[in-house]
Design an enzyme around this catalytic site. Structure first.
Site, PDB file in Angstrom:
ATOM      1  N   ASP A   7       0.878  -1.160   0.000  1.00 32.29           N
ATOM      2  CA  ASP A   7       0.000   0.000   0.000  1.00 32.29           C
ATOM      3  C   ASP A   7       0.920   1.215   0.000  1.00 32.29           C
ATOM      4  O   ASP A   7       2.099   1.103   0.348  1.00 32.29           O
ATOM      5  CB  ASP A   7      -0.887  -0.035   1.250  1.00 32.29           C
ATOM      6  CG  ASP A   7      -1.844   1.127   1.331  1.00 32.29           C
ATOM      7  OD1 ASP A   7      -2.386   1.536   0.288  1.00 32.29           O
ATOM      8  OD2 ASP A   7      -2.043   1.636   2.447  1.00 32.29           O
ATOM      9  N   ASP A   9       0.078   5.022   1.049  1.00 32.22           N
ATOM     10  CA  ASP A   9      -0.070   5.954   2.171  1.00 32.22           C
ATOM     11  C   ASP A   9      -0.100   5.190   3.493  1.00 32.22           C
ATOM     12  O   ASP A   9      -0.908   4.293   3.688  1.00 32.22           O
ATOM     13  CB  ASP A   9      -1.343   6.781   2.012  1.00 32.22           C
ATOM     14  CG  ASP A   9      -1.347   7.575   0.711  1.00 32.22           C
ATOM     15  OD1 ASP A   9      -0.258   7.878   0.193  1.00 32.22           O
ATOM     16  OD2 ASP A   9      -2.452   7.877   0.210  1.00 32.22           O
ATOM     17  N   SER A  16      -2.266  10.777   5.511  1.00 35.26           N
ATOM     18  CA  SER A  16      -2.954  12.037   5.769  1.00 35.26           C
ATOM     19  C   SER A  16      -4.457  11.810   5.676  1.00 35.26           C
ATOM     20  O   SER A  16      -4.948  11.295   4.660  1.00 35.26           O
ATOM     21  CB  SER A  16      -2.545  13.100   4.741  1.00 35.26           C
ATOM     22  OG  SER A  16      -3.382  14.234   4.872  1.00 35.26           O
ATOM     23  N   ASP A  17      -5.179  12.184   6.733  1.00 28.49           N
ATOM     24  CA  ASP A  17      -6.638  12.068   6.696  1.00 28.49           C
ATOM     25  C   ASP A  17      -7.240  13.009   5.656  1.00 28.49           C
ATOM     26  O   ASP A  17      -8.368  12.817   5.220  1.00 28.49           O
ATOM     27  CB  ASP A  17      -7.239  12.377   8.073  1.00 28.49           C
ATOM     28  CG  ASP A  17      -6.988  11.257   9.074  1.00 28.49           C
ATOM     29  OD1 ASP A  17      -6.862  10.085   8.656  1.00 28.49           O
ATOM     30  OD2 ASP A  17      -6.901  11.561  10.282  1.00 28.49           O
ATOM     31  N   PHE A  19      -5.819  13.406   2.698  1.00 26.26           N
ATOM     32  CA  PHE A  19      -5.275  12.896   1.443  1.00 26.26           C
ATOM     33  C   PHE A  19      -3.968  13.601   1.069  1.00 26.26           C
ATOM     34  O   PHE A  19      -3.773  14.754   1.412  1.00 26.26           O
ATOM     35  CB  PHE A  19      -6.270  13.019   0.264  1.00 26.26           C
ATOM     36  CG  PHE A  19      -7.598  12.380   0.544  1.00 26.26           C
ATOM     37  CD1 PHE A  19      -7.769  11.014   0.388  1.00 26.26           C
ATOM     38  CD2 PHE A  19      -8.679  13.144   0.965  1.00 26.26           C
ATOM     39  CE1 PHE A  19      -8.998  10.422   0.652  1.00 26.26           C
ATOM     40  CE2 PHE A  19      -9.909  12.564   1.231  1.00 26.26           C
ATOM     41  CZ  PHE A  19     -10.067  11.193   1.079  1.00 26.26           C
ATOM     42  N   CYS A  89      -6.793   2.488  -7.439  1.00 25.65           N
ATOM     43  CA  CYS A  89      -8.230   2.617  -7.640  1.00 25.65           C
ATOM     44  C   CYS A  89      -8.562   4.094  -7.499  1.00 25.65           C
ATOM     45  O   CYS A  89      -8.349   4.680  -6.440  1.00 25.65           O
ATOM     46  CB  CYS A  89      -8.997   1.808  -6.590  1.00 25.65           C
ATOM     47  SG  CYS A  89     -10.770   2.178  -6.606  1.00 25.65           S
ATOM     48  N   CYS A  97     -16.921  -0.085  -6.856  1.00 25.37           N
ATOM     49  CA  CYS A  97     -16.165  -0.751  -7.921  1.00 25.37           C
ATOM     50  C   CYS A  97     -15.556  -2.056  -7.408  1.00 25.37           C
ATOM     51  O   CYS A  97     -15.568  -2.338  -6.214  1.00 25.37           O
ATOM     52  CB  CYS A  97     -15.050   0.175  -8.407  1.00 25.37           C
ATOM     53  SG  CYS A  97     -13.852   0.543  -7.105  1.00 25.37           S
ATOM     54  N   CYS A  99     -12.310  -2.739  -7.815  1.00 29.26           N
ATOM     55  CA  CYS A  99     -10.872  -2.566  -7.570  1.00 29.26           C
ATOM     56  C   CYS A  99     -10.554  -1.947  -6.215  1.00 29.26           C
ATOM     57  O   CYS A  99      -9.440  -2.119  -5.714  1.00 29.26           O
ATOM     58  CB  CYS A  99     -10.216  -1.761  -8.692  1.00 29.26           C
ATOM     59  SG  CYS A  99     -10.937  -0.150  -9.047  1.00 29.26           S
ATOM     60  N   ASP A 126      -1.351  -0.768   6.118  1.00 29.40           N
ATOM     61  CA  ASP A 126      -1.516  -0.234   7.467  1.00 29.40           C
ATOM     62  C   ASP A 126      -2.979  -0.183   7.888  1.00 29.40           C
ATOM     63  O   ASP A 126      -3.283   0.225   9.000  1.00 29.40           O
ATOM     64  CB  ASP A 126      -0.905   1.170   7.561  1.00 29.40           C
ATOM     65  CG  ASP A 126      -1.668   2.203   6.750  1.00 29.40           C
ATOM     66  OD1 ASP A 126      -2.151   1.864   5.641  1.00 29.40           O
ATOM     67  OD2 ASP A 126      -1.780   3.361   7.206  1.00 29.40           O
TER      68      ASP A 126
END
Length: 179
Positions: A7, A9, A16-17, A19, A89, A97, A99, A126
């Site tokens: 992954d 982030d 980051s909440d 983004f 995605c 979706c 994905c 995470d």
């Protein structure tokens, strides 16, 4: 072929909440780039599978996502690391979706594209969605305690057979030390 799926982030860079919306906001977690370099040098193909709903939410465009990834790839190259592919995605959760993690679509596509038996592929994340996607695809889930990892561990919702590591550097050490 040794393949590992990461992954982005919370595993490679700070979570980051709000983004990661620009290359400047992409901040590597200490030791993560060197961990990818170590995996690369030991013959692992490193692939990223990341939900990027900021696109579907209209917060960033493809040009910005590409610029963020170019920054990541450049920084990795500086320490001898390499990413073999980036799967993402772009959909918001409401689009339902196939994905978006926790669904296994991205991981199944990676297995098909690389022609690998997913039961031997570590998937490092995470969040609970990373673990659920890994299990659904038949992969080997690894939870790192960076990003949302400690909160995920404390949730008590982890599937069985999740391997836990402090960070990506520990994952790399453990995978390159074992035969």
């Amino acid at each position: 072929m040794k393949l590992i799926v990461l992954d982005r982030d919370g595993v490679i860079n700070e979570h980051s909440d709000q983004f990661v919306k620009s290359p400047e906001e992409w901040i590597p977690i200490p030791g993560s780039l060197e961990a990818i370099a170590q995996l690369t040098q030991w013959g692992w193909r490193v692939v990223i599978a990341t939900n990027q709903s900021a696109i579907g939410r209209g917060l960033i465009g493809m040009d910005t996502l590409n610029a963020i990834h170019e920054t990541m790839l450049r920084r990795l190259a500086e320490v001898g690391g390499r990413i073999h592919a980036i799967f993402f995605c772009p959909h918001a959760e409401v689009e339902n979706c196939a994905c978006r993690k926790p669904k296994p679509g991205m991981l199944l596509e990676i297995g098909q594209r690389f022609g690998v038996d997913l039961s031997q592929v570590p998937v490092v994340g995470d969040g609970i969605r990373d673990m659920q996607a890994a299990v659904a695809a038949g992969c080997r889930p690894w939870l790192v305690l960076t990003g949302k990892g400690r909160k995920t561990l404390a949730s008590g919702l982890l599937p069985e057979n999740v391997t836990i590591a402090e960070d990506l550097a520990e994952v790399a050490r453990r995978l390159t030390e074992s035969p």
